[in-house]
Scaffold this motif. Structure first.
Motif, PDB file in Angstrom:
ATOM      1  N   ALA A   1      50.508  33.811  28.427  1.00  0.00           N
ATOM      2  CA  ALA A   1      50.063  32.420  28.344  1.00  0.00           C
ATOM      3  C   ALA A   1      49.896  31.822  29.734  1.00  0.00           C
ATOM      4  CB  ALA A   1      51.058  31.600  27.524  1.00  0.00           C
ATOM      5  N   GLN A   2      50.771  32.186  30.646  1.00  0.00           N
ATOM      6  CA  GLN A   2      50.668  31.688  32.013  1.00  0.00           C
ATOM      7  C   GLN A   2      49.454  32.284  32.714  1.00  0.00           C
ATOM      8  OE1 GLN A   2      54.358  32.201  34.098  1.00  0.00           O
ATOM      9  NE2 GLN A   2      53.922  30.597  35.588  1.00  0.00           N
ATOM     10  N   VAL A   3      49.151  33.554  32.430  1.00  0.00           N
ATOM     11  CA  VAL A   3      47.936  34.157  32.977  1.00  0.00           C
ATOM     12  C   VAL A   3      46.706  33.425  32.461  1.00  0.00           C
ATOM     13  CG1 VAL A   3      46.502  36.238  33.041  1.00  0.00           C
ATOM     14  CG2 VAL A   3      48.988  36.427  33.276  1.00  0.00           C
TER      15      VAL A   3
ATOM     16  N   ALA B   1      49.855  29.604  46.677  1.00  0.00           N
ATOM     17  CA  ALA B   1      50.150  28.812  45.486  1.00  0.00           C
ATOM     18  C   ALA B   1      50.777  29.705  44.424  1.00  0.00           C
ATOM     19  CB  ALA B   1      48.876  28.164  44.937  1.00  0.00           C
ATOM     20  N   LEU B   2      51.826  29.209  43.796  1.00  0.00           N
ATOM     21  CA  LEU B   2      52.509  29.962  42.755  1.00  0.00           C
ATOM     22  C   LEU B   2      51.654  29.989  41.495  1.00  0.00           C
ATOM     23  CD1 LEU B   2      55.042  31.430  41.711  1.00  0.00           C
ATOM     24  CD2 LEU B   2      55.946  29.190  41.053  1.00  0.00           C
ATOM     25  N   ALA B   3      51.360  31.205  41.026  1.00  0.00           N
ATOM     26  CA  ALA B   3      50.585  31.372  39.794  1.00  0.00           C
ATOM     27  C   ALA B   3      51.460  31.889  38.660  1.00  0.00           C
ATOM     28  CB  ALA B   3      49.410  32.318  40.033  1.00  0.00           C
ATOM     29  N   GLY B   4      52.248  32.943  38.930  1.00  0.00           N
ATOM     30  CA  GLY B   4      53.074  33.538  37.889  1.00  0.00           C
ATOM     31  C   GLY B   4      52.223  34.157  36.793  1.00  0.00           C
ATOM     32  N   GLY B   5      52.902  34.680  35.774  1.00  0.00           N
ATOM     33  CA  GLY B   5      52.197  35.200  34.612  1.00  0.00           C
ATOM     34  C   GLY B   5      51.988  36.694  34.656  1.00  0.00           C
ATOM     35  N   HIS B   6      51.268  37.193  35.660  1.00  0.00           N
ATOM     36  CA  HIS B   6      51.094  38.642  35.762  1.00  0.00           C
ATOM     37  C   HIS B   6      52.439  39.257  36.132  1.00  0.00           C
ATOM     38  CE1 HIS B   6      49.250  42.484  36.270  1.00  0.00           C
ATOM     39  NE2 HIS B   6      49.486  42.536  37.556  1.00  0.00           N
ATOM     40  N   THR B   7      53.038  38.769  37.209  1.00  0.00           N
ATOM     41  CA  THR B   7      54.445  38.979  37.499  1.00  0.00           C
ATOM     42  C   THR B   7      55.060  37.595  37.650  1.00  0.00           C
ATOM     43  OG1 THR B   7      54.121  39.064  39.899  1.00  0.00           O
ATOM     44  CG2 THR B   7      53.937  41.152  38.695  1.00  0.00           C
TER      45      THR B   7
ATOM     46  N   ARG C   1      33.404  34.768  32.905  1.00  0.00           N
ATOM     47  CA  ARG C   1      33.236  34.663  31.447  1.00  0.00           C
ATOM     48  C   ARG C   1      34.525  34.238  30.753  1.00  0.00           C
ATOM     49  NH1 ARG C   1      31.368  40.521  30.308  1.00  0.00           N
ATOM     50  NH2 ARG C   1      31.257  39.813  28.133  1.00  0.00           N
ATOM     51  N   ARG C   2      35.561  33.953  31.553  1.00  0.00           N
ATOM     52  CA  ARG C   2      36.850  33.465  31.055  1.00  0.00           C
ATOM     53  C   ARG C   2      37.418  34.415  30.004  1.00  0.00           C
ATOM     54  NH1 ARG C   2      33.253  29.818  30.614  1.00  0.00           N
ATOM     55  NH2 ARG C   2      33.477  29.629  28.350  1.00  0.00           N
ATOM     56  N   LEU C   3      37.545  35.674  30.404  1.00  0.00           N
ATOM     57  CA  LEU C   3      38.026  36.713  29.506  1.00  0.00           C
ATOM     58  C   LEU C   3      39.391  37.223  29.952  1.00  0.00           C
ATOM     59  CD1 LEU C   3      34.728  38.769  29.100  1.00  0.00           C
ATOM     60  CD2 LEU C   3      35.725  37.175  27.448  1.00  0.00           C
ATOM     61  N   GLU C   4      40.301  37.311  29.013  1.00  0.00           N
ATOM     62  CA  GLU C   4      41.606  37.884  29.301  1.00  0.00           C
ATOM     63  C   GLU C   4      41.533  39.407  29.320  1.00  0.00           C
ATOM     64  OE1 GLU C   4      44.992  35.603  27.307  1.00  0.00           O
ATOM     65  OE2 GLU C   4      43.307  35.321  25.914  1.00  0.00           O
ATOM     66  N   ARG C   5      42.633  40.011  29.716  1.00  0.00           N
ATOM     67  CA  ARG C   5      42.760  41.447  29.552  1.00  0.00           C
ATOM     68  C   ARG C   5      42.806  41.772  28.059  1.00  0.00           C
ATOM     69  NH1 ARG C   5      44.935  41.311  34.816  1.00  0.00           N
ATOM     70  NH2 ARG C   5      46.676  39.917  34.340  1.00  0.00           N
ATOM     71  N   PRO C   6      42.450  42.998  27.670  1.00  0.00           N
ATOM     72  CA  PRO C   6      42.615  43.386  26.265  1.00  0.00           C
ATOM     73  C   PRO C   6      44.073  43.209  25.825  1.00  0.00           C
ATOM     74  CG  PRO C   6      41.307  45.020  27.438  1.00  0.00           C
ATOM     75  CD  PRO C   6      41.837  44.074  28.470  1.00  0.00           C
ATOM     76  N   TRP C   7      44.277  43.027  24.515  1.00  0.00           N
ATOM     77  CA  TRP C   7      45.591  42.690  23.970  1.00  0.00           C
ATOM     78  C   TRP C   7      46.675  43.663  24.436  1.00  0.00           C
ATOM     79  CZ3 TRP C   7      48.883  45.417  20.764  1.00  0.00           C
ATOM     80  CH2 TRP C   7      49.992  44.704  20.281  1.00  0.00           C
ATOM     81  N   LEU C   8      46.424  44.967  24.334  1.00  0.00           N
ATOM     82  CA  LEU C   8      47.445  45.946  24.696  1.00  0.00           C
ATOM     83  C   LEU C   8      47.783  45.863  26.176  1.00  0.00           C
ATOM     84  CD1 LEU C   8      49.284  48.293  23.984  1.00  0.00           C
ATOM     85  CD2 LEU C   8      47.354  49.849  24.376  1.00  0.00           C
TER      86      LEU C   8
ATOM     87  N   GLN D   1      46.449  30.363  31.594  1.00  0.00           N
ATOM     88  CA  GLN D   1      46.358  29.102  32.321  1.00  0.00           C
ATOM     89  C   GLN D   1      45.778  29.328  33.716  1.00  0.00           C
ATOM     90  OE1 GLN D   1      50.167  27.098  33.195  1.00  0.00           O
ATOM     91  NE2 GLN D   1      49.309  25.287  32.196  1.00  0.00           N
ATOM     92  N   GLY D   2      46.191  30.423  34.361  1.00  0.00           N
ATOM     93  CA  GLY D   2      45.657  30.748  35.679  1.00  0.00           C
ATOM     94  C   GLY D   2      44.167  31.024  35.651  1.00  0.00           C
ATOM     95  N   ILE D   3      43.703  31.730  34.627  1.00  0.00           N
ATOM     96  CA  ILE D   3      42.271  32.012  34.495  1.00  0.00           C
ATOM     97  C   ILE D   3      41.487  30.705  34.438  1.00  0.00           C
ATOM     98  CG2 ILE D   3      40.494  32.925  32.934  1.00  0.00           C
ATOM     99  CD1 ILE D   3      42.518  35.104  32.127  1.00  0.00           C
ATOM    100  N   LEU D   4      41.959  29.762  33.644  1.00  0.00           N
ATOM    101  CA  LEU D   4      41.238  28.496  33.498  1.00  0.00           C
ATOM    102  C   LEU D   4      41.288  27.678  34.781  1.00  0.00           C
ATOM    103  CD1 LEU D   4      42.297  27.550  29.862  1.00  0.00           C
ATOM    104  CD2 LEU D   4      40.148  28.563  30.637  1.00  0.00           C
ATOM    105  N   ARG D   5      42.414  27.705  35.482  1.00  0.00           N
ATOM    106  CA  ARG D   5      42.490  26.983  36.754  1.00  0.00           C
ATOM    107  C   ARG D   5      41.489  27.535  37.751  1.00  0.00           C
ATOM    108  NH1 ARG D   5      49.074  26.992  36.736  1.00  0.00           N
ATOM    109  NH2 ARG D   5      49.391  24.949  35.765  1.00  0.00           N
ATOM    110  N   VAL D   6      41.425  28.862  37.840  1.00  0.00           N
ATOM    111  CA  VAL D   6      40.507  29.476  38.803  1.00  0.00           C
ATOM    112  C   VAL D   6      39.063  29.283  38.355  1.00  0.00           C
ATOM    113  CG1 VAL D   6      39.806  31.642  39.891  1.00  0.00           C
ATOM    114  CG2 VAL D   6      42.240  31.130  39.590  1.00  0.00           C
ATOM    115  N   ALA D   7      38.803  29.384  37.049  1.00  0.00           N
ATOM    116  CA  ALA D   7      37.442  29.200  36.553  1.00  0.00           C
ATOM    117  C   ALA D   7      36.900  27.824  36.917  1.00  0.00           C
ATOM    118  CB  ALA D   7      37.399  29.417  35.043  1.00  0.00           C
ATOM    119  N   SER D   8      37.758  26.810  36.958  1.00  0.00           N
ATOM    120  CA  SER D   8      37.300  25.465  37.308  1.00  0.00           C
ATOM    121  C   SER D   8      36.888  25.373  38.775  1.00  0.00           C
ATOM    122  CB  SER D   8      38.400  24.443  37.007  1.00  0.00           C
ATOM    123  OG  SER D   8      39.452  24.517  37.949  1.00  0.00           O
ATOM    124  N   LEU D   9      37.315  26.349  39.590  1.00  0.00           N
ATOM    125  CA  LEU D   9      37.020  26.352  41.030  1.00  0.00           C
ATOM    126  C   LEU D   9      35.908  27.323  41.404  1.00  0.00           C
ATOM    127  CD1 LEU D   9      40.754  26.569  42.194  1.00  0.00           C
ATOM    128  CD2 LEU D   9      39.339  24.502  42.165  1.00  0.00           C
ATOM    129  N   ASN D  10      35.409  28.066  40.432  1.00  0.00           N
ATOM    130  CA  ASN D  10      34.545  29.205  40.732  1.00  0.00           C
ATOM    131  C   ASN D  10      33.278  28.839  41.484  1.00  0.00           C
ATOM    132  OD1 ASN D  10      33.945  32.042  40.503  1.00  0.00           O
ATOM    133  ND2 ASN D  10      32.426  31.508  38.938  1.00  0.00           N
TER     134      ASN D  10
END
Length: 283
Positions: A244-246, A190-196, A227-234, A248-257
């Motif tokens: 922003a796409q990452v 499945a296409l996720a995008g965002g990281h690359t 815990r639905r945490l992003e990478r640090p800002w830097l 979205q991916g975190i939330l999609r995966v969190a719903s399946l956890n």
């Protein structure tokens, strides 16, 4: 530190899958590298050190086998030297995926290719000793050919065949495009995008009905999903093509956890339930 808002749990039936008898997965840990928790996930401690996994996964299927990612290669020290100094980290190399397969008596002719979750060095390095096609989509191929982070990929892939796969427009578990590799629902990219730009999630369903989501680097560690945490800002600025796409991916995966085993590529303990290769696979 702020968690992303909790998504609604996945409530519709999971996609149909008919995995064949004899299908199996195995982990091939090829080494680790060390980073600080503060660089891994928002709110992590600078004093806490974490070992990031560089692990390939062998998926065996009657229609042919695949590796999901390739881990470290034989020339990992040279690969690290190709990285910007700011992202180099102490690493410990183990046996490569090829060495582990050969030691187990695995017939490399069974491998149809390596499916990369994305093209970064710690996922692609092991291609330096694996003479099999690289499965990659057009967006990721373009990213790997042009982005500074694709330098190792360009070195290790230079003499490989490339299988450029395409997605259909069927959404899969919240992701907008997908490819059913075998046509039986047992492995879906499945296409996720965002990281690359062309990074993917590889969903696997086994005959036991166990399901796995190999999420690449949507998050580096399981607590990023739990815990639905992003990478640090830097690190978002340095590591992600579209934060922003990452998100979205975190939330999609969190719903399946709660419905499947979620495997961030660099969380050592996420692989704990996946067996190592048997001592003798030649039978």
């Amino acid at each position: 530190m702020a968690s992303l808002p909790a998504p609604a749990p996945w409530s519709t039936p999971l996609p149909a899958a008919d995995p064949p008898r004899g299908m199996a997965i195995f982990q091939l840990p090829t080494g680790t590298y060390e980073t600080r928790a503060a660089f891994a996930v928002q709110g992590g401690s600078f004093r806490e050190k974490r070992n990031f996994a560089a692990t390939a996964v062998l998926l065996m299927h009657p229609q042919g086998d695949f590796l999901i990612d390739a881990g470290f290669g034989e020339h990992v020290a040279e690969h690290v030297k190709l990285l910007p100094r700011v992202v180099r980290a102490p690493h410990q190399a183990g046996s490569t995926a090829r060495q582990q397969l050969q030691r187990a008596g695995y017939d490399l002719e069974r491998l149809r290719g390596v499916i990369l979750t994305h093209s970064h060095w710690d996922h692609a390095g092991g291609l330096d000793s694996l003479p099999v096609p690289i499965w990659i989509n057009a967006a990721e191929r373009k990213y790997a050919a042009t982005d500074a982070a694709g330098k190792v990929f360009r070195v290790v892939s230079s003499d490989h065949g490339i299988h450029e796969y395409t997605f259909d427009d069927h959404a899969y578990l919240g992701f907008p495009k997908s490819l059913d590799v075998f046509g039986d629902g047992s492995m879906v990219i499945a296409l996720a995008g965002g990281h690359t730009t062309g990074s993917v999630v590889v969903f696997v369903t086994l005959p036991s009905s166990e399901r796995y989501a190999f999420i690449g680097d949507i998050t580096w560690q399981l607590d990023g999903i739990q815990r639905r945490l992003e990478r640090p800002w830097l690190l978002r600025k340095l590591a992600d093509s579209d934060a922003a796409q990452v998100r979205q991916g975190i939330l999609r995966v969190a719903s399946l956890n709660e419905l499947m085993h979620v495997i961030p590529a660099h969380d050592v303990h996420a692989y704990d339930g996946i067996p190592l290769l048997p001592a003798d696979m030649s039978q």
